[in-house]
Design a protein around this motif. Structure first.
Motif, PDB file in Angstrom:
ATOM      1  N   ALA A  73       0.847  -1.204   0.000  1.00  0.00           N
ATOM      2  CA  ALA A  73       0.000   0.000   0.000  1.00  0.00           C
ATOM      3  C   ALA A  73       0.878   1.248   0.000  1.00  0.00           C
ATOM      4  N   LYS A 100      -4.409   0.836  -1.382  1.00  0.00           N
ATOM      5  CA  LYS A 100      -3.804  -0.400  -1.885  1.00  0.00           C
ATOM      6  C   LYS A 100      -4.483  -0.747  -3.203  1.00  0.00           C
ATOM      7  N   PHE A 166     -12.602   1.253   3.655  1.00  0.00           N
ATOM      8  CA  PHE A 166     -12.537   0.544   4.930  1.00  0.00           C
ATOM      9  C   PHE A 166     -12.912   1.467   6.085  1.00  0.00           C
ATOM     10  N   LEU A 170      -6.208  -0.628   6.661  1.00  0.00           N
ATOM     11  CA  LEU A 170      -6.234  -1.513   5.492  1.00  0.00           C
ATOM     12  C   LEU A 170      -5.800  -2.937   5.840  1.00  0.00           C
ATOM     13  N   LEU A 192      -8.385  -0.385  -2.590  1.00  0.00           N
ATOM     14  CA  LEU A 192      -8.849  -0.395  -1.211  1.00  0.00           C
ATOM     15  C   LEU A 192      -8.356   0.896  -0.582  1.00  0.00           C
ATOM     16  N   SER A 194      -8.496   3.746   2.884  1.00  0.00           N
ATOM     17  CA  SER A 194      -8.838   4.022   4.274  1.00  0.00           C
ATOM     18  C   SER A 194      -8.153   5.296   4.740  1.00  0.00           C
TER      19      SER A 194
END
Length: 367
Positions: A73, A100, A166, A170, A192, A194
């Motif tokens: 990430a 990510k 999220f 993560l 993804l 966060s």
């Protein structure tokens, strides 16, 4: 952004009582995250903190950066090309995001699809149809990787682009059963995302915070099967506050899972029954770029940035505050305090943990 500046931003946002709004005010006021970090202890003391606040250390941030690299990430800050354009203009955008996967999807126009975790088979099927149709029209699908509608929307948009937001770090996937889906999102070029630190276990209060990012990423939010007091309705409310389009799929009045969506329609949300309905509604605003909005270091010298506030100003501001949220403009009118002085006092109270921020720029005093 240099690595040193990125680390300073992380230290500041990870410090106690520093949320996105306070972060921005601190950097605007002091000119840089480094200067703001140095000022935090004194601000907390002047704000009435009962104990010394925790300022994130360089070692903590170095560990988080190393964790991100180990998990594949990286961090994207406001103002950088891969930061989601529309997220940057919401009230209180996260100054830095952990990402990510493919950051490129964050630059494309997105539509959020949310709904019930205990969704019906028909609801999940329609979520898939909606996601596929929007994906083929060039939209990225954003959602929260929850069971039910969220998972169905992500699954159907793997080939065209999807973003999962999220509520925790993560490395703290919730629910764990969607681990394989999360891996496939990354493998197919999705992302993804966060705002929370690595290692952060999601709590109930973190999901509304996550929901404001889901709506903030998107041009509009499609709600499919939502009960009367579901988290999906929070996402719809955030969307409305952020000036996003709110779409709702009608359902049977006999199914409690569609009570919330039917109420949304009754209260003004756009009824949709096919992807084309969403695409048609969003077409007029697709070419409209949002106004630029970003945290920048080295604010202009002409800003009203006092280094301290008078005892009288602090007293009248505290008298004006209470448990009921009130707008900052209203405080200015009632107290006659200068704008810069008021912002400094509010920062002091926030860093001391005595101020709560609300939608619409309103604030209240915590007991």
């Amino acid at each position: 952004m240099s690595n040193a500046t990125r680390a300073a931003w992380l230290r500041l946002i990870r410090s106690e009582n520093v949320g996105p709004v306070t972060f921005r005010q601190l950097v605007d006021h002091f000119g840089s995250a480094v200067a703001a970090l140095e000022a935090l202890p004194d601000l907390a003391r002047r704000g009435g903190a009962r104990a010394r606040i925790r300022v994130a250390s360089e070692a903590e941030v170095a560990e988080e950066l190393a964790t991100a690299r180990a998990l594949g990430a990286h961090f994207v800050a406001m103002g950088e090309p891969d930061y989601p354009v529309r997220l940057a203009v919401i009230e209180g955008p996260p100054p830095i995001l952990a990402v990510k996967g493919g950051s490129g999807v964050c630059r494309r126009p997105a539509v959020a699809i949310v709904g019930a975790r205990n969704a019906s088979l028909a609801g999940r099927k329609f979520a898939g149809q909606m996601a596929r149709g929007l994906g083929l029209a060039g939209f990225v699908v954003a959602s929260g990787l929850a069971r039910g509608i969220d998972a169905a929307a992500h699954e159907a948009s793997l080939d065209t682009g999807t973003i999962a937001v999220f509520a925790g770090g993560l490395d703290r996937l919730y629910p764990p059963e969607n681990e394989n889906l999360a891996a496939r999102i990354v493998a197919t070029g999705g992302a993804l995302v966060s705002e929370m630190p690595f290692g952060w276990e999601p709590r109930a209060r973190d999901f509304p915070r996550r929901n404001r990012l889901i709506s903030g990423l998107a041009l509009g939010v499609v709600v499919i099967e939502a009960a009367a007091r579901s988290g999906s309705l929070h996402t719809a409310r955030f969307a409305a506050e952020q000036g996003r389009e709110v779409f709702a799929v009608p359902g049977s009045p006999l199914d409690p899972r569609t009570e919330g969506t039917n109420d949304l329609i009754r209260n003004g949300a756009t009824l949709v029954a096919a992807p084309e309905h969403v695409i048609e509604a969003l077409a007029p605003i697709l070419g409209q770029a949002p106004p630029p909005s970003q945290v920048s270091e080295g604010a202009g010298d002409d800003l009203d940035r006092p280094t301290d506030a008078s005892d009288l100003a602090r007293r009248v501001v505290l008298e004006a505050l209470g448990p009921t949220p009130v707008g900052v403009d209203e405080i200015l009118r009632a107290t006659g305090v200068r704008t810069g002085e008021l912002q400094l006092i509010l920062m002091e109270l926030a860093i001391a943990g005595r101020l709560e921020r609300h939608a619409g720029g309103r604030v209240s005093l915590l007991p």
